[in-house]
Design a protein around this motif. Structure first.
Motif, mmCIF file in Angstrom:
data_model
loop_
_atom_site.group_PDB
_atom_site.id
_atom_site.type_symbol
_atom_site.label_atom_id
_atom_site.label_comp_id
_atom_site.label_asym_id
_atom_site.label_seq_id
_atom_site.Cartn_x
_atom_site.Cartn_y
_atom_site.Cartn_z
ATOM 1 N N LEU A 96 51.595 48.723 69.358
ATOM 2 C CA LEU A 96 51.221 49.468 68.460
ATOM 3 C C LEU A 96 49.240 48.788 68.067
ATOM 4 C CD1 LEU A 96 52.062 51.510 66.546
ATOM 5 C CD2 LEU A 96 52.012 49.417 64.695
ATOM 6 N N ASP A 97 48.817 48.173 68.121
ATOM 7 C CA ASP A 97 48.006 47.940 68.252
ATOM 8 C C ASP A 97 46.677 48.539 68.717
ATOM 9 O OD1 ASP A 97 48.270 45.931 70.083
ATOM 10 O OD2 ASP A 97 47.264 44.087 68.829
ATOM 11 N N GLN A 98 47.605 48.798 70.430
ATOM 12 C CA GLN A 98 47.013 49.427 71.243
ATOM 13 C C GLN A 98 46.853 50.752 71.047
ATOM 14 O OE1 GLN A 98 49.131 47.963 74.897
ATOM 15 N NE2 GLN A 98 47.929 46.577 75.025
ATOM 16 N N VAL A 99 47.446 50.926 70.003
ATOM 17 C CA VAL A 99 47.892 52.526 71.072
ATOM 18 C C VAL A 99 46.173 53.057 69.473
ATOM 19 C CG1 VAL A 99 49.405 54.509 70.190
ATOM 20 C CG2 VAL A 99 49.732 53.335 71.624
ATOM 21 N N LEU A 100 46.784 52.426 67.741
ATOM 22 C CA LEU A 100 46.372 52.954 67.465
ATOM 23 C C LEU A 100 44.967 53.019 67.428
ATOM 24 C CD1 LEU A 100 48.109 51.006 64.162
ATOM 25 C CD2 LEU A 100 48.223 53.415 64.691
ATOM 26 N N THR A 124 49.905 44.765 62.132
ATOM 27 C CA THR A 124 48.845 45.501 62.629
ATOM 28 C C THR A 124 48.240 46.877 61.736
ATOM 29 O OG1 THR A 124 51.014 44.717 64.201
ATOM 30 C CG2 THR A 124 49.152 46.969 64.906
ATOM 31 N N VAL A 125 49.083 47.386 61.114
ATOM 32 C CA VAL A 125 48.330 48.273 60.810
ATOM 33 C C VAL A 125 47.345 47.860 59.365
ATOM 34 C CG1 VAL A 125 48.884 50.030 58.721
ATOM 35 C CG2 VAL A 125 49.893 50.059 60.295
ATOM 36 N N ALA A 126 47.915 46.836 58.856
ATOM 37 C CA ALA A 126 46.238 46.261 58.153
ATOM 38 C C ALA A 126 45.291 45.545 59.031
ATOM 39 C CB ALA A 126 47.652 45.162 57.193
ATOM 40 N N ARG A 127 45.665 44.918 60.261
ATOM 41 C CA ARG A 127 44.508 44.763 61.168
ATOM 42 C C ARG A 127 43.757 46.026 61.792
ATOM 43 N NH1 ARG A 127 48.737 40.454 62.500
ATOM 44 N NH2 ARG A 127 48.589 41.580 64.688
ATOM 45 N N ALA A 128 44.638 46.947 61.894
ATOM 46 C CA ALA A 128 43.591 48.675 62.814
ATOM 47 C C ALA A 128 43.355 48.607 61.502
ATOM 48 C CB ALA A 128 44.644 48.813 63.169
ATOM 49 N N GLY A 129 42.824 48.727 59.708
ATOM 50 C CA GLY A 129 42.198 49.307 59.292
ATOM 51 C C GLY A 129 43.260 51.111 59.137
ATOM 52 N N ALA A 130 44.754 50.611 59.534
ATOM 53 C CA ALA A 130 44.642 52.695 59.479
ATOM 54 C C ALA A 130 46.147 52.887 58.481
ATOM 55 C CB ALA A 130 45.328 52.423 60.986
#
Length: 255
Positions: A96-100, A124-130
Motif C-alpha cells: 500500500l505504501d508503494q502505491v500511495l 500506512t496512510v498516516a506515514r504517507a500523509g495521505a
C-alpha cells in the motif's frame, strides 16, 4: 448540500477504476493502476490485506490461488514471501505504501478486507500523509468503527452493510438518521439480491444527509447512462475504457 471533504474535491460524477480496471487484465497491481491513471482516472478503488509481519498489501482475496495459482493465505505469509510472487513475470502484490507514494495526485478508495488489515492500513496512510486522499471502506461495520476510532474521524469513510441497510430503510420511511461525521459517501450496488437500493428516493435522502452515492460495479454502458440520468455521484467499473467513453459522451470526463 453535499459534504465538503478533500477526498471529494473533483467535479461529480466521479469515475472509479475498480481494482484498477479488473476487466482489462491484471487487477490490483501497479500495472493496472498505471493503465487506469494513464487513461485519466483520478479515483482508484482497491483492496487491502495485511501480511503476517504487519505489512499492508494490495490484494482482494484472502488467498493467492485465484490470481496467482499458488496456495497460501495473505495473513499467514510475510512480505518477503509475497514480494517474489509473479504472474507472467510481473509482481502482483504491491505494498500500500508503494502505491500511495507512486501516485500522490490520485484518490484511493481502500476496502479493508480483514480485521488484521485495520492497524497496518491506518499506520500506512498516516506515514504517507495521505489522509485527505483516501476513503476507508469495508463491508464490516465493526471494522469501519475501528478504522474511524484509529483515525479519530479525520479520514473519509464509507458505510458497511448494516449502515447501508439502515440508510435504505430510513430513506423508505423518512426516518431521521445520524451517521459518523467521517462518512462522506454511500458506496452501494444497484441492488442486493431482489432488493433495489439505488433509486431517486435513496439518492435524495443520501444527498440531504450530505452524502455522495457511488455505485458498484457497473460495466454496461446502458446501465451507466441510466444511473447518471438518475443522478448518482460516482460509478465504479472494471471496464475503465467503457466508463471513460460514457463520461466523455456526456461531457463528464475531466481528465
Amino acid at each position: 448540500m453535499l459534504t465538503a471533504h478533500p477526498y471529494l474535491d473533483a467535479p461529480a460524477p466521479l469515475a472509479f477504476a475498480h481494482r484498477g480496471g479488473a476487466a482489462e487484465g491484471a487487477e490490483n497491481t501497479t500495472e493496472a493502476f498505471a493503465r487506469a491513471i494513464g487513461l485519466g482516472y483520478r479515483y482508484v478503488e482497491t483492496d487491502v490485506h495485511a501480511t503476517a509481519d504487519g505489512v499492508a498489501v494490495i490484494f482482494h482475496d484472502p488467498t493467492l490461488e485465484r490470481v496467482t495459482g499458488e496456495r497460501g493465505r495473505i495473513a499467514a505469509l510475510r512480505w518477503a514471501d509475497l514480494a517474489s510472487v509473479r504472474v507472467g513475470g510481473a509482481a502482483v502484490v504491491p505494498r500500500l505504501d508503494q502505491v500511495l507514494d507512486a501516485w500522490p495526485q490520485v484518490r484511493f478508495n481502500i476496502d479493508v478486507k480483514a480485521d488484521g488489515g485495520v492497524d497496518p492500513t491506518v499506520a500506512t496512510v498516516a506515514r504517507a500523509g495521505a489522509g485527505d486522499r483516501v476513503l476507508l471502506a469495508s463491508f464490516s461495520d465493526a471494522r469501519l468503527a475501528r478504522l474511524r476510532a484509529l483515525t479519530e474521524g479525520r479520514v473519509a469513510t464509507g458505510l458497511g452493510m448494516r449502515g447501508v441497510a439502515r440508510l435504505r430503510m430510513a430513506s423508505l420511511h423518512g426516518r431521521p438518521l445520524r451517521l459518523p461525521p467521517s462518512v462522506v459517501a454511500a458506496q452501494v450496488p444497484v441492488r442486493y439480491g431482489r432488493l433495489r437500493v439505488v433509486d431517486r428516493r435513496f439518492l435524495r435522502f443520501a444527498h440531504r444527509l450530505g452524502l455522495q452515492v457511488h455505485v458498484w460495479t457497473i460495466d454496461e454502458p446502458t446501465e451507466m447512462h441510466e444511473l447518471l440520468d438518475l443522478g448518482v455521484d460516482g460509478i465504479m467499473t472494471d471496464h475503465v475504457g467503457v466508463l471513460r467513453d460514457v463520461y466523455r459522451s456526456r461531457g463528464h470526463w475531466a481528465a
